[in-house]
Design a protein around this motif. Sequence first.
Motif, short mmCIF file in Angstrom:
data_model
loop_
_atom_site.label_atom_id
_atom_site.label_comp_id
_atom_site.label_asym_id
_atom_site.label_seq_id
_atom_site.Cartn_x
_atom_site.Cartn_y
_atom_site.Cartn_z
N VAL A 1 0.86 -1.17 0.00
CA VAL A 1 0.00 0.00 0.00
C VAL A 1 0.90 1.22 0.00
CG1 VAL A 1 -1.77 1.30 1.24
CG2 VAL A 1 -1.84 -1.20 1.23
N PHE A 2 0.68 2.13 -0.93
CA PHE A 2 1.46 3.35 -1.04
C PHE A 2 0.76 4.47 -0.28
CE2 PHE A 2 2.20 1.19 -5.29
CZ PHE A 2 3.39 0.61 -4.89
N THR A 3 1.51 5.23 0.48
CA THR A 3 0.92 6.23 1.37
C THR A 3 1.72 7.53 1.35
OG1 THR A 3 2.23 5.64 3.31
CG2 THR A 3 0.22 4.37 2.92
N ILE A 4 1.11 8.55 1.94
CA ILE A 4 1.84 9.74 2.39
C ILE A 4 1.50 9.89 3.87
CG2 ILE A 4 2.29 12.20 2.11
CD1 ILE A 4 1.07 11.98 -0.69
N GLU A 5 2.51 10.13 4.67
CA GLU A 5 2.33 10.20 6.12
C GLU A 5 3.10 11.39 6.70
OE1 GLU A 5 3.75 6.42 7.51
OE2 GLU A 5 2.78 5.41 5.82
N GLY A 6 2.46 12.11 7.60
CA GLY A 6 3.16 13.13 8.37
C GLY A 6 3.83 12.49 9.57
N ASN A 7 4.87 13.14 10.06
CA ASN A 7 5.56 12.68 11.27
C ASN A 7 6.04 11.23 11.15
OD1 ASN A 7 6.61 13.10 13.86
ND2 ASN A 7 4.79 12.25 14.86
N THR A 8 6.60 10.89 10.00
CA THR A 8 7.23 9.59 9.81
C THR A 8 8.73 9.85 9.70
OG1 THR A 8 7.45 7.68 8.35
CG2 THR A 8 6.67 9.72 7.32
N ALA A 9 9.49 9.38 10.68
CA ALA A 9 10.91 9.73 10.80
C ALA A 9 11.07 11.25 10.84
CB ALA A 9 11.73 9.12 9.68
N ASN A 10 10.10 11.90 11.50
CA ASN A 10 10.12 13.34 11.77
C ASN A 10 9.91 14.22 10.53
OD1 ASN A 10 10.66 12.77 14.51
ND2 ASN A 10 12.85 12.67 14.08
N VAL A 11 9.41 13.63 9.44
CA VAL A 11 9.09 14.42 8.25
C VAL A 11 7.76 13.93 7.68
CG1 VAL A 11 11.50 14.86 7.64
CG2 VAL A 11 10.33 12.86 6.68
N CYS A 12 7.25 14.65 6.70
CA CYS A 12 6.12 14.17 5.92
C CYS A 12 6.71 13.54 4.66
CB CYS A 12 5.19 15.33 5.55
SG CYS A 12 3.74 14.83 4.58
N ALA A 13 6.36 12.28 4.38
CA ALA A 13 7.01 11.56 3.29
C ALA A 13 6.11 10.47 2.72
CB ALA A 13 8.32 10.93 3.78
N ARG A 14 6.43 10.04 1.52
CA ARG A 14 5.79 8.88 0.93
C ARG A 14 6.37 7.62 1.58
NH1 ARG A 14 2.93 10.37 -3.61
NH2 ARG A 14 3.58 12.31 -4.60
N ARG A 15 5.51 6.62 1.74
CA ARG A 15 5.94 5.35 2.31
C ARG A 15 5.34 4.19 1.52
NH1 ARG A 15 9.92 7.47 4.42
NH2 ARG A 15 9.94 8.19 6.56
N VAL A 16 5.94 3.03 1.66
CA VAL A 16 5.42 1.78 1.09
C VAL A 16 5.18 0.84 2.25
CG1 VAL A 16 5.84 -0.13 -0.48
CG2 VAL A 16 6.74 2.14 -1.03
N ARG A 17 3.93 0.42 2.47
CA ARG A 17 3.57 -0.35 3.65
C ARG A 17 3.09 -1.76 3.28
NH1 ARG A 17 6.23 2.28 7.57
NH2 ARG A 17 5.50 4.43 7.87
N VAL A 18 3.29 -2.68 4.22
CA VAL A 18 2.86 -4.07 4.05
C VAL A 18 1.75 -4.37 5.06
CG1 VAL A 18 5.07 -4.85 3.15
CG2 VAL A 18 4.68 -4.88 5.62
N VAL A 19 1.07 -5.48 4.84
CA VAL A 19 -0.14 -5.78 5.59
C VAL A 19 0.11 -5.89 7.09
CG1 VAL A 19 0.04 -8.28 5.31
CG2 VAL A 19 -2.21 -7.23 5.61
N HIS A 20 1.26 -6.38 7.51
CA HIS A 20 1.54 -6.57 8.93
C HIS A 20 1.36 -5.28 9.73
CE1 HIS A 20 4.20 -6.37 12.49
NE2 HIS A 20 3.82 -7.63 12.68
N ASP A 21 1.75 -4.16 9.15
CA ASP A 21 1.74 -2.90 9.89
C ASP A 21 0.38 -2.19 9.89
OD1 ASP A 21 4.44 -3.25 10.41
OD2 ASP A 21 5.05 -2.15 8.61
N ILE A 22 -0.54 -2.66 9.04
CA ILE A 22 -1.81 -1.94 8.86
C ILE A 22 -2.86 -2.48 9.82
CG2 ILE A 22 -3.59 -1.29 7.22
CD1 ILE A 22 -1.51 -1.91 4.99
N ALA A 23 -3.33 -1.63 10.71
CA ALA A 23 -4.41 -2.02 11.63
C ALA A 23 -5.75 -2.00 10.92
CB ALA A 23 -4.44 -1.09 12.84
N GLY A 24 -5.93 -1.03 10.04
CA GLY A 24 -7.19 -0.90 9.31
C GLY A 24 -7.25 0.46 8.65
N PHE A 25 -8.43 0.79 8.13
CA PHE A 25 -8.56 2.07 7.46
C PHE A 25 -9.98 2.59 7.59
CE2 PHE A 25 -9.34 -1.25 4.35
CZ PHE A 25 -10.49 -0.83 3.68
N GLY A 26 -10.09 3.91 7.51
CA GLY A 26 -11.39 4.55 7.47
C GLY A 26 -11.66 5.02 6.06
N ARG A 27 -12.90 4.93 5.62
CA ARG A 27 -13.26 5.34 4.26
C ARG A 27 -14.12 6.60 4.30
NH1 ARG A 27 -14.13 0.92 0.19
NH2 ARG A 27 -11.86 1.24 0.25
#
Length: 271
Positions: A127-153
Amino acid sequence: MSVDTMIAQVERWIGTGEPNEIQSWYRARNGAAYSGNFAWCDATITRAAVDAGEHDAVCFGTDFAYTVAHAQRFKDAGAWHAMTNGIKASGIRRGDIIFFDWDGSSEIGKIDHVGIVTGVSADYQYVFTIEGNTANVCARRVRVVHDIAGFGRPKYKTPPKSTSTSGSSGSKRPVVSLSKLIAAFKKDAPKKGTPVSYEPAIYVENALVAEKLLAKQYADGHAGMATRSGYSLWQQRCGFHGTQPGGDADGTPGMTTLKRLGQKHGFDVVA
């Protein structure tokens, strides 16, 4: 307004460090309890939602800094989807607000972090994302299922048209652009903190891991020095020489070696 407007508002904060304007803006709206260098991942989502005209859809008209409360609000509205059946079965898509538990649970009370989904890989592994406060910056990330608790739509004013991205419309295999990959190698290599400037770089990294040329811990979408070194080894394996800058095996991808890697590991290559 639409999901694309929301994502565009988050994108404009990419590269922002801390302390920052998002924190100052949130403090001005919500008081001194948010003084100092507070965690600002959900404040980033709130700010983007306000600027995009999607505050009601994304935040139910409320400002959020606490990820647990935000996820619970989605659940109360019947818009929460726990990540219990994998990425593909979950139906996660562009524009969803994604919540993480680094310990791998799907429990709202254990959520650590939040971002917004920009796309899902064609093979539903990432899952491709943009996240604030990730390693102290706002950045694009690539995430795998293990780390994902869920999502809101969110109920955006104009809903998204597609649910996945492979780099090329209609392709069943992931697609990697050589020119964009080269740009990522040049941009990411000098930086730390795993910024992700070109999401499909993860396919190249996974291929290098499979070839035992890159340690698995470096397959994170960030085309850093370890990835460059691994690609140099792949070039040498393909018969190229000259590992100094400008050489045929200097770690900068070329069409011949990239196509060969893609043919072997399941991705297509375009210029």
